[in-house]
Design an enzyme around this catalytic site. Structure first.
Site, mmCIF file in Angstrom:
data_model
loop_
_atom_site.group_PDB
_atom_site.id
_atom_site.type_symbol
_atom_site.label_atom_id
_atom_site.label_comp_id
_atom_site.label_asym_id
_atom_site.label_seq_id
_atom_site.Cartn_x
_atom_site.Cartn_y
_atom_site.Cartn_z
ATOM 1 C CB CYS A 44 16.977 9.523 -0.599
ATOM 2 S SG CYS A 44 17.656 8.258 0.498
ATOM 3 C CB CYS B 49 -0.922 -0.004 1.214
ATOM 4 S SG CYS B 49 -2.232 -1.233 1.116
#
Length: 380
Positions: free
Chosen positions: A338, A191
């Site tokens: 990141c 998900c």
């Protein structure tokens, strides 16, 4: 001889809408109070399931999760609110459902479910409800349920689709009968990778709670031997039959699996090696900002991540880092970041093949910076 379950006057009043149902009545409520249910995961599925199991009066609820609440959970994990961000999920969940129903007992396991602890945790429960979102844990939960003889109420969600079934109930099929082999790694996104409609977990998690209650009380017909499928986008439902597989390694004609295994390896998931590169801590980056030092900050995430939260860095996504190396300075320090430090380490390793010696990876990425330096930044 087990002591007979009694309901207090407060409980009789609280559960009166259950008790007046002829098929359910006070005996069904007593069975709920006597039951011990273990819920694996407090996320999208676990949230509504825990709320309804607690409200229904399940006497003992165990909760297994090792994650903490963050802002991105609140779109669908209705168990939590903004004040819970940063807290261990099991602690926030326990507080919430005891606030809903103080007549129950809640046991929190703030730990990662593994082959080492699953059997020990499962042995004290009557039913396990699997609300996880990855294949290694689903196979682990299934196998531990089969080996301990406990029913497994299963559900899964993805984007607009949900599934519910009951495994290992009254000698019925189990998860390995439906999925003998896991899909190739990366084929089915989680998900977090593929997204999920916020209301879908509420629908499917409630159906999952319903199956748990039916298993405990013995009323109605459970989804044992059947897989219920729901498409929220087109509002269609289907029910598929699940048959027992004679080649099932746990329950087939010639069982070969008699203990828990390494499920990461079974699902073909190999821990990704992170390149060893020079690092800088979030505290050191903050000092560079404060001292107004001359350095370059590069963000190698994707545009949608950058749009959600950023540190004002130059955006050069990882997949184009070598093609755009001309944008990266060679004559001053360059800090690359990141989300958590893995992609930026890969970017640095790739750039160092082109002679860069001035690159530093932000340890922990923007998530660590948001948690340790600037708590006003959203954490995703």
């Amino acid at each position: 001889m087990q002591e007979e379950i009694q309901l207090s006057k407060e409980e009789l009043a609280r559960y009166s809408r259950h008790i007046i149902i002829p098929e359910f009545n006070i005996e069904g409520q007593k069975k709920l109070k006597a039951a011990k249910v273990l819920v694996i995961g407090t996320g999208g599925l676990g949230s509504p399931m825990l709320l309804y199991l607690a409200a229904a009066g399940v006497g003992t609820i165990g909760i297994v999760d090792f994650d903490v609440v963050d802002d991105s959970n609140l779109q669908r994990q209705v168990l939590f609110d903004v004040k819970d961000v940063g807290r261990p999920k099991v602690e926030a969940a326990r507080e919430r459902i005891l606030g809903l129903n103080p007549h129950i007992n809640v046991i929190a396991y703030n730990e990662h479910l593994s082959s080492k602890n699953a059997l020990e945790i499962f042995k004290d429960y009557d039913v396990v409800a699997d609300g996880t979102d990855n294949f290694p844990t689903r196979y682990l939960v299934n196998d531990a349920c089969v080996l301990t003889g406990i029913p497994n109420v299963y559900a899964s969600i993805y984007r607009f689709d949900g599934q519910v079934s009951v495994f290992n109930y009254n000698n019925g099929p189990n998860y390995r009968d439906l999925y003998p082999e896991p899909p190739p790694p990366g084929l089915v996104p989680s998900c977090a990778e593929g997204g999920v409609l916020g209301v879908l977990p509420g629908i499917i998690g409630s159906l999952q709670a319903n199956e748990v209650i039916k298993v405990i009380t013995g009323i109605g017909e459970t989804l044992s031997g059947r897989l219920f499928s729901f498409d929220a986008l087109n509002f269609t439902t289907r029910i598929f039959k699940v048959a027992k597989d004679k080649n099932n390694p746990l329950t087939g004609e010639h069982p070969t699996l008699k203990e828990l295994i390494d499920y990461q390896q079974f699902c073909g998931i190999v821990p990704e090696a992170v390149p060893v590169v020079k690092e800088i801590s979030v505290q050191e980056l903050k000092q560079k900002f404060d001292a107004k030092e001359d350095f370059q900050l590069i963000d190698v995430r994707e545009q949608h991540e950058y749009d959600f939260v950023n540190l004002g860095a130059e955006l050069i996504p990882l997949n184009s880092i070598t093609e755009q190396q001309h944008r990266i300075a060679r004559d001053k320090p360059v800090v690359v970041h990141c989300k958590a430090g893995t992609r930026s380490a890969k970017a640095i390793a790739a750039l160092e093949q082109y002679g860069f010696t001035n690159l530093y990876n932000l340890k922990g990425g923007i998530v660590a910076y948001a948690k340790e330096i600037d708590t006003r930044l959203p954490v995703y």
